[in-house]
Structures are given as structure tokens and as C-alpha cells.
Design a protein around this motif. Structure first.
Motif, PDB file in Angstrom:
ATOM      1  N   ILE A   1       0.860  -1.188   0.000  1.00 19.16           N
ATOM      2  CA  ILE A   1       0.000   0.000   0.000  1.00 19.16           C
ATOM      3  C   ILE A   1       0.892   1.232   0.000  1.00 19.16           C
ATOM      4  N   GLU A   2       0.538   2.196  -0.830  1.00 23.11           N
ATOM      5  CA  GLU A   2       1.401   3.356  -1.031  1.00 23.11           C
ATOM      6  C   GLU A   2       1.612   4.172   0.240  1.00 23.11           C
ATOM      7  N   ASP A   3       0.534   4.441   0.972  1.00 21.27           N
ATOM      8  CA  ASP A   3       0.605   5.323   2.145  1.00 21.27           C
ATOM      9  C   ASP A   3       0.196   4.536   3.390  1.00 21.27           C
ATOM     10  N   VAL A   4       1.139   4.309   4.301  1.00 19.31           N
ATOM     11  CA  VAL A   4       0.875   3.576   5.545  1.00 19.31           C
ATOM     12  C   VAL A   4       1.253   4.471   6.717  1.00 19.31           C
ATOM     13  N   GLN A   5       0.358   4.570   7.696  1.00 18.59           N
ATOM     14  CA  GLN A   5       0.625   5.357   8.892  1.00 18.59           C
ATOM     15  C   GLN A   5       0.253   4.559  10.129  1.00 18.59           C
ATOM     16  N   PHE A   6       0.943   4.849  11.224  1.00 15.32           N
ATOM     17  CA  PHE A   6       0.518   4.397  12.545  1.00 15.32           C
ATOM     18  C   PHE A   6      -0.228   5.542  13.216  1.00 15.32           C
ATOM     19  N   SER A   7      -1.076   5.200  14.180  1.00 11.29           N
ATOM     20  CA  SER A   7      -1.670   6.236  15.023  1.00 11.29           C
ATOM     21  C   SER A   7      -1.712   5.748  16.468  1.00 11.29           C
ATOM     22  N   VAL A   8      -1.630   6.710  17.371  1.00 13.15           N
ATOM     23  CA  VAL A   8      -1.906   6.457  18.791  1.00 13.15           C
ATOM     24  C   VAL A   8      -2.861   7.554  19.250  1.00 13.15           C
TER      25      VAL A   8
ATOM     26  N   ARG B   1       6.684   6.233  19.062  1.00 20.12           N
ATOM     27  CA  ARG B   1       7.353   6.951  17.974  1.00 20.12           C
ATOM     28  C   ARG B   1       8.648   6.234  17.572  1.00 20.12           C
ATOM     29  N   LYS B   2       9.326   5.668  18.558  1.00 17.90           N
ATOM     30  CA  LYS B   2      10.571   4.941  18.271  1.00 17.90           C
ATOM     31  C   LYS B   2      10.285   3.723  17.384  1.00 17.90           C
ATOM     32  N   ILE B   3       9.201   3.013  17.681  1.00 17.09           N
ATOM     33  CA  ILE B   3       8.814   1.863  16.853  1.00 17.09           C
ATOM     34  C   ILE B   3       8.500   2.324  15.433  1.00 17.09           C
ATOM     35  N   SER B   4       7.776   3.422  15.329  1.00 17.74           N
ATOM     36  CA  SER B   4       7.399   3.921  14.000  1.00 17.74           C
ATOM     37  C   SER B   4       8.640   4.320  13.201  1.00 17.74           C
ATOM     38  N   GLU B   5       9.621   4.886  13.879  1.00 15.99           N
ATOM     39  CA  GLU B   5      10.865   5.276  13.196  1.00 15.99           C
ATOM     40  C   GLU B   5      11.646   4.050  12.750  1.00 15.99           C
ATOM     41  N   GLU B   6      11.675   3.020  13.601  1.00 20.90           N
ATOM     42  CA  GLU B   6      12.391   1.782  13.252  1.00 20.90           C
ATOM     43  C   GLU B   6      11.773   1.123  12.026  1.00 20.90           C
ATOM     44  N   LEU B   7      10.445   1.165  11.929  1.00 17.94           N
ATOM     45  CA  LEU B   7       9.748   0.540  10.797  1.00 17.94           C
ATOM     46  C   LEU B   7       9.568   1.504   9.631  1.00 17.94           C
ATOM     47  N   GLN B   8      10.004   2.749   9.837  1.00 23.92           N
ATOM     48  CA  GLN B   8       9.886   3.797   8.809  1.00 23.92           C
ATOM     49  C   GLN B   8       8.431   3.976   8.362  1.00 23.92           C
ATOM     50  N   ILE B   9       7.561   4.004   9.371  1.00 26.53           N
ATOM     51  CA  ILE B   9       6.139   4.266   9.157  1.00 26.53           C
ATOM     52  C   ILE B   9       5.777   5.484  10.003  1.00 26.53           C
ATOM     53  N   PRO B  10       5.286   6.563   9.405  1.00 25.94           N
ATOM     54  CA  PRO B  10       4.979   7.772  10.175  1.00 25.94           C
ATOM     55  C   PRO B  10       3.944   7.512  11.271  1.00 25.94           C
ATOM     56  N   LEU B  11       4.077   8.258  12.372  1.00 31.82           N
ATOM     57  CA  LEU B  11       3.151   8.138  13.507  1.00 31.82           C
ATOM     58  C   LEU B  11       2.326   9.414  13.632  1.00 31.82           C
ATOM     59  N   ARG B  12       1.008   9.241  13.760  1.00 33.41           N
ATOM     60  CA  ARG B  12       0.123  10.378  14.004  1.00 33.41           C
ATOM     61  C   ARG B  12      -0.470  10.232  15.400  1.00 33.41           C
ATOM     62  N   VAL B  13      -0.418  11.287  16.191  1.00 31.30           N
ATOM     63  CA  VAL B  13      -1.031  11.281  17.533  1.00 31.30           C
ATOM     64  C   VAL B  13      -2.423  11.895  17.393  1.00 31.30           C
ATOM     65  N   ARG B  14      -3.443  11.070  17.656  1.00 29.48           N
ATOM     66  CA  ARG B  14      -4.840  11.506  17.487  1.00 29.48           C
ATOM     67  C   ARG B  14      -5.411  12.013  18.796  1.00 29.48           C
ATOM     68  N   LYS B  15      -6.258  12.998  18.693  1.00 25.65           N
ATOM     69  CA  LYS B  15      -7.004  13.486  19.861  1.00 25.65           C
ATOM     70  C   LYS B  15      -8.053  12.450  20.235  1.00 25.65           C
ATOM     71  N   MET B  16      -8.192  12.179  21.511  1.00 26.97           N
ATOM     72  CA  MET B  16      -9.247  11.284  21.960  1.00 26.97           C
ATOM     73  C   MET B  16     -10.596  11.954  21.733  1.00 26.97           C
ATOM     74  N   ILE B  17     -11.560  11.212  21.147  1.00 27.69           N
ATOM     75  CA  ILE B  17     -12.894  11.763  20.920  1.00 27.69           C
ATOM     76  C   ILE B  17     -13.625  11.830  22.250  1.00 27.69           C
ATOM     77  N   GLU B  18     -14.024  13.035  22.626  1.00 29.63           N
ATOM     78  CA  GLU B  18     -14.727  13.215  23.909  1.00 29.63           C
ATOM     79  C   GLU B  18     -16.204  12.875  23.758  1.00 29.63           C
TER      80      GLU B  18
END
Length: 202
Positions: free
Chosen positions: A165-172, A185-202
Motif C-alpha cells: 500500500i502506497e501510504d501507511v501510517q501508525f496512530s496512537v 514513535r521509536k517503533i514507527s521510526e524503526e519501521l519507517q512508518i509515520p506516527l500520528r497522535v490523534r485526539k481522543m474523541i470526547e
């Protein structure tokens, strides 16, 4: 029989609600608190729609009105990977709109096979919920039915997704600690997959 919410919109994205099944029971999941997201329609399904029913709903929409289609409802969309692919094939036949999947990354464990390669050519982007930086912390947060093997299954899926898949991201989600976010973030860097930090839905 009341109508089911199969397609719904958030901003300029069109979302697909394929299933309410999920192999996780995350402590932060919005499903524990409400029946919808962003004050939208009830996303609890009376039954799972067939691929044909989903396609019929798409035929009522003008895809030029949206920037992307996102498979993400009140369940894990890749639980129904065959239907997801069938719907994606239809979308591809009528539009070049971006197709994204939001997933917990456990599809290989659900289906007992490499599922990322099945998505090649049909899905442009996938966001994988990493959720935590270790298998123990992941298990505590997600309460996955697969227990401690879930985290490694997720990482293996992510590696395969990157090949297909062309675009792969992680999120937390930002409900975890700063330390957990940094270790994620360290895991995402090791796997070379960008990490996005999501806001928790209230």
C-alpha cells in the motif's frame, strides 16, 4: 425496519460502516460512550450490509463531492475484507477518489493469512492503530481477543502493508502517557512508518 447508516460524512470525507465486529475492546473506544461520531447518525448496524447494498448506497452519492472514501465505522473494517475489496473495486470503476482504511492491524490474525497483499491496487492508504509501545501495554489498552500475540501480529501486518500500500501510517490516541507516545514513535521510526497522535474523541 429503520434504515441503517452504511455511509456517513465527516468534513469532506465519505465513511463506510461495514461492520460492528471488532477483535478489540479498547478502553478509550468511542463506542462505549455514544452511538455516533461528531454528532452524526447512529452507527450501530441492525445487520451487516452486503457488498451489493453498500454499492447501491454509493450509487446515490456524487463522489466528486468528497476528497476520499474511508472504511471506518463502528467496527474493524478488515473483518469483512472480501466485501471491502468488492466495494473498492466498484469505487475504482467509477472514480479515482482516494480510498483509505482505518484498521487495528489484526486482520492477519482474524483471517489466518496475509491480508495486506489482498489490498494491493484497491486501497491507497491505511492508518493502523498502534495504540501502545509494547505487547503488554497494548493488551491492557485494547483487550484484544488475541491476547499478547496481537501486538506482534499488528507489527507484521504493518510491515506487509508497507510492501503493498502506497501510504501507511501508525496512530496512537493522546490518552496514553507521553512516555508511551515517545516509545511508540521509536517503533514507527524503526519501521519507517509515520506516527500520528490523534485526539481522543470526547
Amino acid at each position: 425496519m429503520k434504515s441503517m447508516t452504511i455511509l456517513y460524512t465527516i468534513g469532506d470525507s465519505l465513511y463506510v460502516n461495514l461492520t460492528n465486529r471488532c477483535p478489540c475492546n479498547c478502553t478509550f473506544c468511542v463506542r462505549h460512550e455514544k452511538d455516533s461520531v461528531c454528532e452524526g447518525e447512529n452507527l450501530w448496524l441492525e445487520r451487516e450490509p452486503s457488498a451489493e447494498e453498500v454499492i447501491e448506497e454509493f450509487k446515490k452519492r456524487n463522489l466528486e463531492d468528497y476528497k476520499e472514501v474511508v472504511f471506518c465505522g463502528y467496527g474493524e473494517p478488515l473483518v469483512r475484507i472480501d466485501e471491502l475489496i468488492e466495494v473498492s473495486k466498484y469505487i475504482r470503476s467509477v472514480s479515482d477518489i482516494k480510498i483509505r482504511v482505518n484498521s487495528n492491524g489484526l486482520a492477519d490474525l482474524v483471517h489466518g493469512k496475509n491480508t495486506a497483499e489482498m489490498l494491493k491496487g484497491w486501497v491507497d492508504s491505511i492508518s493502523i492503530s498502534l495504540n501502545a509501545p509494547s505487547k503488554e501495554e497494548y493488551n491492557e489498552i485494547t483487550k484484544s481477543q488475541f491476547g499478547l500475540k496481537a501486538f506482534d501480529g499488528l507489527l507484521n501486518f504493518a510491515k506487509e502493508a508497507k510492501k503493498n500500500i502506497e501510504d501507511v501510517q501508525f496512530s496512537v490516541v493522546d490518552c496514553i502517557t507521553e512516555d508511551q507516545i515517545e516509545r511508540s514513535r521509536k517503533i514507527s521510526e524503526e519501521l519507517q512508518i509515520p506516527l500520528r497522535v490523534r485526539k481522543m474523541i470526547e
